[in-house]
Enzyme design. Structure first.
Site, PDB file in Angstrom:
ATOM      1  N   GLU A 203     -26.750 -35.233  50.850  1.00 33.77           N
ATOM      2  CA  GLU A 203     -26.572 -34.003  50.070  1.00 33.77           C
ATOM      3  C   GLU A 203     -26.751 -34.413  48.618  1.00 33.77           C
ATOM      4  O   GLU A 203     -25.853 -35.017  48.027  1.00 33.77           O
ATOM      5  CB  GLU A 203     -25.176 -33.401  50.298  1.00 33.77           C
TER       6      GLU A 203
ATOM      7  N   CYS B 133     -23.191 -29.191  42.316  1.00 35.43           N
ATOM      8  CA  CYS B 133     -24.590 -29.357  42.738  1.00 35.43           C
ATOM      9  C   CYS B 133     -25.264 -27.991  42.761  1.00 35.43           C
ATOM     10  O   CYS B 133     -26.468 -27.895  42.554  1.00 35.43           O
ATOM     11  CB  CYS B 133     -24.643 -30.020  44.101  1.00 35.43           C
TER      12      CYS B 133
HETATM   13  P1  NAD Z   1     -23.883 -40.799  42.037  1.00 35.96           P
HETATM   14  O1  NAD Z   1     -25.126 -40.747  42.864  1.00 35.96           O
HETATM   15  O2  NAD Z   1     -23.913 -41.511  40.740  1.00 35.96           O
HETATM   16  O3  NAD Z   1     -22.675 -41.476  42.868  1.00 35.96           O
HETATM   17  C1  NAD Z   1     -22.299 -40.971  44.120  1.00 35.96           C
HETATM   18  C2  NAD Z   1     -21.590 -42.056  44.916  1.00 35.96           C
HETATM   19  O4  NAD Z   1     -22.517 -43.120  45.189  1.00 35.96           O
HETATM   20  C3  NAD Z   1     -20.407 -42.693  44.199  1.00 35.96           C
HETATM   21  O5  NAD Z   1     -19.353 -42.854  45.122  1.00 35.96           O
HETATM   22  C4  NAD Z   1     -20.961 -44.040  43.774  1.00 35.96           C
HETATM   23  O6  NAD Z   1     -19.979 -45.034  43.660  1.00 35.96           O
HETATM   24  C5  NAD Z   1     -21.865 -44.358  44.943  1.00 35.96           C
HETATM   25  N1  NAD Z   1     -22.864 -45.418  44.713  1.00 35.96           N
HETATM   26  C6  NAD Z   1     -23.251 -45.956  43.531  1.00 35.96           C
HETATM   27  N2  NAD Z   1     -24.190 -46.906  43.745  1.00 35.96           N
HETATM   28  C7  NAD Z   1     -24.408 -46.944  45.075  1.00 35.96           C
HETATM   29  C8  NAD Z   1     -25.278 -47.699  45.906  1.00 35.96           C
HETATM   30  N3  NAD Z   1     -26.135 -48.594  45.412  1.00 35.96           N
HETATM   31  N4  NAD Z   1     -25.242 -47.484  47.241  1.00 35.96           N
HETATM   32  C9  NAD Z   1     -24.408 -46.569  47.764  1.00 35.96           C
HETATM   33  N5  NAD Z   1     -23.558 -45.819  47.019  1.00 35.96           N
HETATM   34  C10 NAD Z   1     -23.570 -46.004  45.694  1.00 35.96           C
HETATM   35  O7  NAD Z   1     -23.453 -39.273  41.863  1.00 35.96           O
HETATM   36  P2  NAD Z   1     -22.317 -38.693  40.939  1.00 35.96           P
HETATM   37  O8  NAD Z   1     -22.770 -38.835  39.529  1.00 35.96           O
HETATM   38  O9  NAD Z   1     -20.991 -39.201  41.370  1.00 35.96           O
HETATM   39  O10 NAD Z   1     -22.376 -37.140  41.371  1.00 35.96           O
HETATM   40  C11 NAD Z   1     -23.236 -36.213  40.794  1.00 35.96           C
HETATM   41  C12 NAD Z   1     -24.446 -35.973  41.675  1.00 35.96           C
HETATM   42  O11 NAD Z   1     -24.043 -35.553  42.980  1.00 35.96           O
HETATM   43  C13 NAD Z   1     -25.299 -34.837  41.142  1.00 35.96           C
HETATM   44  O12 NAD Z   1     -26.647 -35.196  41.260  1.00 35.96           O
HETATM   45  C14 NAD Z   1     -24.977 -33.679  42.070  1.00 35.96           C
HETATM   46  O13 NAD Z   1     -25.969 -32.703  42.153  1.00 35.96           O
HETATM   47  C15 NAD Z   1     -24.775 -34.390  43.358  1.00 35.96           C
HETATM   48  N6  NAD Z   1     -24.017 -33.568  44.284  1.00 35.96           N
HETATM   49  C16 NAD Z   1     -24.663 -33.001  45.366  1.00 35.96           C
HETATM   50  C17 NAD Z   1     -23.974 -32.165  46.235  1.00 35.96           C
HETATM   51  C18 NAD Z   1     -24.648 -31.529  47.420  1.00 35.96           C
HETATM   52  O14 NAD Z   1     -23.936 -31.083  48.322  1.00 35.96           O
HETATM   53  N7  NAD Z   1     -25.959 -31.440  47.473  1.00 35.96           N
HETATM   54  C19 NAD Z   1     -22.617 -31.906  46.007  1.00 35.96           C
HETATM   55  C20 NAD Z   1     -22.000 -32.493  44.906  1.00 35.96           C
HETATM   56  C21 NAD Z   1     -22.705 -33.318  44.061  1.00 35.96           C
END
Ligand code: NAD
Length: 475
Positions: free
Chosen positions: A248, A282
């Site tokens: 997502e 999001c």
């Molecule tokens: P992010 O991608 O920076 O981080 C998300 C998660 O990934 C965190 O827990 C982080 O620690 C982890 N992570 C970091 N490096 C990683 C790696 N190499 N491998 C695996 N996991 C890793 O996102 P964010 O800044 O926390 O959240 C914002 C983003 O999330 C926005 O783009 C938003 O649109 C999206 N989002 C999408 C939905 C949806 O349902 N489509 C819902 C909420 C947020």
């Protein structure tokens, strides 16, 4: 109340344990808590523990745990909201709403696990048919679920990953965002208090650069469910190999305002969609597409309602918008708006930054090619783009890499039919914000917003199970 909330999280956060991650309040800068920085060995141990656990809870027992947890959340809304506010900077109005949504997820999970969607097929329905029946049943996954969540809904994102897993007797290892780990730990505590065996849900906090790869590639993992940004989502897709994958990812959702729209309603939906949760949803409104015939009146209303949007101290009960997650994020929005202004956009409201605070901001004369609307700008920015007819509106809307959700303001059925058929998105909400949904209903995006798998409690429960068929020699 805040103390109570911190106590809930604080007992589990290994006071004094090193190394640790400090969690700061984005508004005050004060230390809210410390969580352990898990080592690789601890992560491996979590998967061994999960693999060794074979849940045998009946449907009734799972429903009872989820119902009890829902009741606990409803009882403690104020403490939960205060906790989420303290680590995220989201205002109390937003975090009370989030706590209510968490209770809904739990309630839907409890209801759904009492339902049985088994099917039965008579086999004597073709010329070569037999006197047999094929039956279906759902089984939990053989392996462990890895769940990785983002910062923007610190508890509800976690609930959406964990509740369907509990409802289907699965085991989860969860890594919340290192920016907001306390809400995830508090949620796990609520479930343990409600009777969940701890081996069914383990929460790992730590530095993703050190532990995330193990969580994606550990041999015990059968499914990875990730909510977050596109870059990490695609990295996980490339790295995870032969496993089920739920992604997502980001969004760039439009609100499309046609010439027949009720402009008071459309402008209210536009500003709510843009500023609630500090614009960090999001499914937040990230682009306002408006028909030229009503553009000026719509813009005036958006500017008035933006100026009236009360922003400031997240812990004040009247505040409608707190900070964004951190100063780096606020600086990014500032830079993107600066760039758009330099390229010919016009500033109509906001564009003031202080620390992690970025005021609700309206710009018009925006070109779809500008970074502020071509990329996902995950904050309280309202860019207004004009269009002349529905073909152009659809073309602009579809002209980004994302395809999560959309809002459409019109009463004309011919327009509505075209938007539903032609917008390349997971959801079309007519006269509602793009983010509207029930916690139960299918939710998810296309293109860079996701692989098309749906979340929402009911769909997630299907993703978390194997559908087995068996046939018996009777009709
Ligand atoms: P992010 O991608 O920076 O981080 C998300 C998660 O990934 C965190 O827990 C982080 O620690 C982890 N992570 C970091 N490096 C990683 C790696 N190499 N491998 C695996 N996991 C890793 O996102 P964010 O800044 O926390 O959240 C914002 C983003 O999330 C926005 O783009 C938003 O649109 C999206 N989002 C999408 C939905 C949806 O349902 N489509 C819902 C909420 C947020």
């Amino acid at each position: 109340m805040l103390n109570e909330a911190l106590r809930i999280a604080g007992e589990k956060i290994g006071a004094g344990r090193e190394p640790a991650i400090n969690v700061h309040n984005p508004y005050t800068g004060t230390l809210v808590g410390r969580v352990p920085k898990a080592t690789l060995e601890e992560v491996k141990l979590a998967y061994e523990t999960a693999r060794a656990c074979k849940p045998t809870l009946s449907r009734f027992e799972r429903a009872a745990i989820l119902q009890r947890a829902a009741a606990l959340v409803r009882e403690r809304v104020e403490a939960i909201a205060a906790l989420i506010t303290s680590e995220s900077g989201l205002c109390l109005k937003d975090t009370r709403y989030e706590a209510g949504r968490v209770a809904d997820v739990l309630m839907f999970g409890a209801n759904e696990c009492l339902r049985d969607d088994a099917q039965t097929f008579a086999c004597d329905i073709t010329p070569h048919g037999r006197k047999r029946r094929v039956h279906t049943l759902r089984e939990p996954l053989l392996g462990v679920i890895t769940a990785i969540t983002p910062f923007n809904h610190p508890m509800n994102q976690v609930a959406h990953k964990v509740v369907p897993a509990v409802a289907t007797n699965n085991r989860v290892v969860l890594k919340p965002s290192e920016k907001v780990p306390l809400s995830a730990l508090a949620f796990a505590d609520l479930l343990y208090e409600a009777g969940l065996p701890p081996a069914m849900l383990q929460v790992i906090t730590g530095d993703p650069r050190e532990i995330a790869d193990e969580m994606i590639t550990n041999p015990a993992v059968e499914l990875v469910t990730f909510t977050g940004g596109v870059a990490i989502g695609k990295h996980i897709a490339a790295r995870s190999g032969y496993r089920r994958l739920v992604l997502e990812l980001g969004g760039n959702d439009p609100i499309i305002v046609m010439e027949d729209a009720d402009l008071d309603e459309a402008s209210s939906l536009a500003v709510q969609g843009s500023y609630k949760n500090s614009g960090q949803r999001c499914t937040a409104v990230k682009r306002m597409l408006v028909h030229e015939a009503v553009r000026q009146r719509f813009t005036d209303l958006v500017v008035d309602k933006t100026r009236a949007w009360r922003h400031g101290d997240p812990a004040h009960p009247d505040t409608e918008m707190g900070t964004v997650i951190d100063e780096a994020a606020a600086r990014q929005f500032e830079a993107r708006v600066d760039e758009a202004l330099a390229q010919g956009a016009r500033l109509l409201a906001g564009h003031r930054r202080e620390g992690a605070f970025f005021a609700p901001t309206v710009i018009d004369r925006v070109d779809p090619a500008m970074t502020v609307v071509r990329e996902e700008t995950f904050g309280p920015v309202s860019p207004i783009i004009g269009f002349s007819n529905i073909d152009e509106a659809i073309r602009i809307s579809n002209g980004t890499a994302y395809g999560l959700s959309s809002a459409v303001c019109t009463n004309r059925l011919d327009y509505i039919n075209r938007f539903v058929a032609e917008l390349q998105v997971g959801t079309v909400n007519v006269r509602e914000v793009p983010g509207y949904r029930l916690e139960l209903t299918p939710f998810g995006g296309l293109k860079d917003s996701g692989l098309g798998c749906k979340e929402g409690v009911q769909e997630a429960m299907k993703l978390y199970t194997h559908l087995k068929t068996y046939s018996l020699p009777w009709t």
